[in-house]
Design a protein around this motif. Structure first.
Motif, PDB file in Angstrom:
ATOM      1  N   PRO A 184       1.327  -1.312   0.025  1.00  0.00           N
ATOM      2  CA  PRO A 184      -0.262   0.400  -0.189  1.00  0.00           C
ATOM      3  C   PRO A 184       0.938   1.447  -0.203  1.00  0.00           C
ATOM      4  O   PRO A 184       1.836   1.021   0.772  1.00  0.00           O
ATOM      5  N   ARG A 205      -0.693  -1.108  -4.221  1.00  0.00           N
ATOM      6  CA  ARG A 205      -2.150  -0.316  -3.596  1.00  0.00           C
ATOM      7  C   ARG A 205      -2.475   0.988  -3.197  1.00  0.00           C
ATOM      8  O   ARG A 205      -1.897   1.136  -2.162  1.00  0.00           O
ATOM      9  N   LEU A 222      -2.771   4.369  -1.672  1.00  0.00           N
ATOM     10  CA  LEU A 222      -4.524   4.787  -0.839  1.00  0.00           C
ATOM     11  C   LEU A 222      -4.430   6.416  -1.108  1.00  0.00           C
ATOM     12  O   LEU A 222      -3.599   7.863  -0.707  1.00  0.00           O
ATOM     13  N   MET A 269     -12.857   4.968   4.856  1.00  0.00           N
ATOM     14  CA  MET A 269     -12.848   3.584   3.776  1.00  0.00           C
ATOM     15  C   MET A 269     -11.442   3.327   3.692  1.00  0.00           C
ATOM     16  O   MET A 269     -11.075   2.082   3.611  1.00  0.00           O
ATOM     17  N   LEU A 270     -10.924   4.445   4.438  1.00  0.00           N
ATOM     18  CA  LEU A 270      -9.816   4.525   4.260  1.00  0.00           C
ATOM     19  C   LEU A 270      -9.014   3.284   5.561  1.00  0.00           C
ATOM     20  O   LEU A 270      -7.736   2.304   4.624  1.00  0.00           O
ATOM     21  N   ASP A 275     -10.882   0.793   5.758  1.00  0.00           N
ATOM     22  CA  ASP A 275     -10.417  -0.495   5.070  1.00  0.00           C
ATOM     23  C   ASP A 275      -9.725  -0.906   4.925  1.00  0.00           C
ATOM     24  O   ASP A 275      -9.667  -2.109   4.513  1.00  0.00           O
ATOM     25  N   ARG A 276      -9.982   0.037   3.905  1.00  0.00           N
ATOM     26  CA  ARG A 276      -8.350  -0.424   2.646  1.00  0.00           C
ATOM     27  C   ARG A 276      -6.960  -0.477   3.165  1.00  0.00           C
ATOM     28  O   ARG A 276      -6.600  -1.715   2.961  1.00  0.00           O
ATOM     29  N   GLY A 287      -7.544  -4.108   4.357  1.00  0.00           N
ATOM     30  CA  GLY A 287      -7.659  -5.150   3.378  1.00  0.00           C
ATOM     31  C   GLY A 287      -6.717  -5.545   3.632  1.00  0.00           C
ATOM     32  O   GLY A 287      -6.038  -7.005   2.731  1.00  0.00           O
ATOM     33  N   ALA A 288      -5.110  -4.519   2.856  1.00  0.00           N
ATOM     34  CA  ALA A 288      -4.041  -4.953   2.327  1.00  0.00           C
ATOM     35  C   ALA A 288      -3.062  -5.425   3.187  1.00  0.00           C
ATOM     36  O   ALA A 288      -2.550  -6.460   2.501  1.00  0.00           O
TER      37      ALA A 288
END
Length: 286
Positions: free
Chosen positions: A138, A164, A166, A172-173, A175-176, A179-180
């Motif tokens: 990320p 990824r 960002l 949602m930050l 969340d990302r 997820g990473a």
């Protein structure tokens, strides 16, 4: 937190680092590090104008460092900071320049300091190793730093299997980032430039809580993101124009790309494969 520093700036950083400074005092420290060769010749009023603070704030800053006042701090700086070649501050040497030239000259000076810092390549090599090993990788950059993050991610995707970017904040930050991490990420690269968004600091704190190693490119070792970074590599921004200029952080991003490529044995093969595909699709005009 680790940082890198140029030979000329290291003495100033040694004076400032490890102290509990207020945001205003960090701003003064940042200004002094960025103008290391010039500040020993400046009055407290001139330092205040450069840092965008009040003159009493500069005096309180000197006292916070353990000096009787700003004159004592300035005497100390003249002892520990090398003089400019002509024995006078760069602002006097460049008095005939116009504002546009001075902005370029400031960036040239920033790049020279970055070159000095890279005389010790160990922190950059360590950063490159961490970025190469993280799958996915990320890359965070919000507001003013979004362009730096997008640029890094664009080139990194040519050699790294899963990058990824960002570059948008919001609910949602986190969340990302989560997820990473769930996908296997070990590290996060952050570009952080003034004015530093609170959301960037909060996102980095969250990333560390989730177990990610945070590598940060920031404008100063005293930036607010320093306390939530595991490895911080500074590159100063220019402040001579209405909007900051960021040649140093951009170049440092490319240096980190090179260091990352050194940790990716397949990097050259991926680049060659991309060139073949690009030629077959006619992507670029010769």
């Amino acid at each position: 937190m680790s940082t890198t520093g140029s030979t000329a700036d290291a003495r100033l950083r040694a004076l400032f680092e490890g102290r509990r400074l207020t945001p205003t005092q960090r701003r003064i420290a940042h200004c002094m590090v960025g103008r290391a060769a010039e500040v020993p010749y400046l009055s407290s009023v001139e330092v205040a104008e450069l840092a965008g603070v009040s003159q009493p704030s500069v005096t309180r800053f000197a006292v916070a460092l353990g000096f009787d006042g700003y004159p004592a701090l300035r005497r100390h700086l003249r002892e520990v900071v090398p003089a400019s070649p002509a024995g006078r501050p760069p602002s006097e040497e460049k008095a005939e320049s116009n504002a546009y030239q001075r902005a370029v000259e400031e960036e040239i000076a920033n790049l020279r300091r970055l070159a000095d810092a890279l005389a010790d390549p160990a922190p950059v090599r360590e950063a490159g190793r961490l970025l190469a090993a993280s799958r996915p990788l990320p890359v965070l950059g919000l507001r003013a730093a979004a362009a730096q993050a997008r640029g890094f991610a664009y080139f990194a995707a040519k050699v790294h299997p899963d990058v990824r970017p960002l570059t948008e904040g919001g609910s949602m930050l986190h969340d990302r980032i989560d997820g990473a991490r769930r996908a296997g990420a070990d590290a996060l690269l952050c570009f952080a430039l003034p004015r530093h968004p609170r959301e960037t600091v909060e996102a980095l704190a969250h990333a560390r809580e989730e177990g990610l190693t945070v590598v940060t490119v920031a404008d100063s070792a005293f930036a607010p993101v320093a306390r939530v970074s595991d490895l911080l590599v500074p590159a100063a921004v220019g402040t001579g124009l209405a909007f900051d200029t960021a040649c140093g952080p951009m170049l440092l991003g490319r240096v980190l790309l090179e260091a990352m490529c050194d940790g990716l044995p397949e990097a050259q093969a991926r680049l060659e494969e991309f060139d073949v595909r690009a030629a077959s699709r006619g992507l670029f005009v010769e």
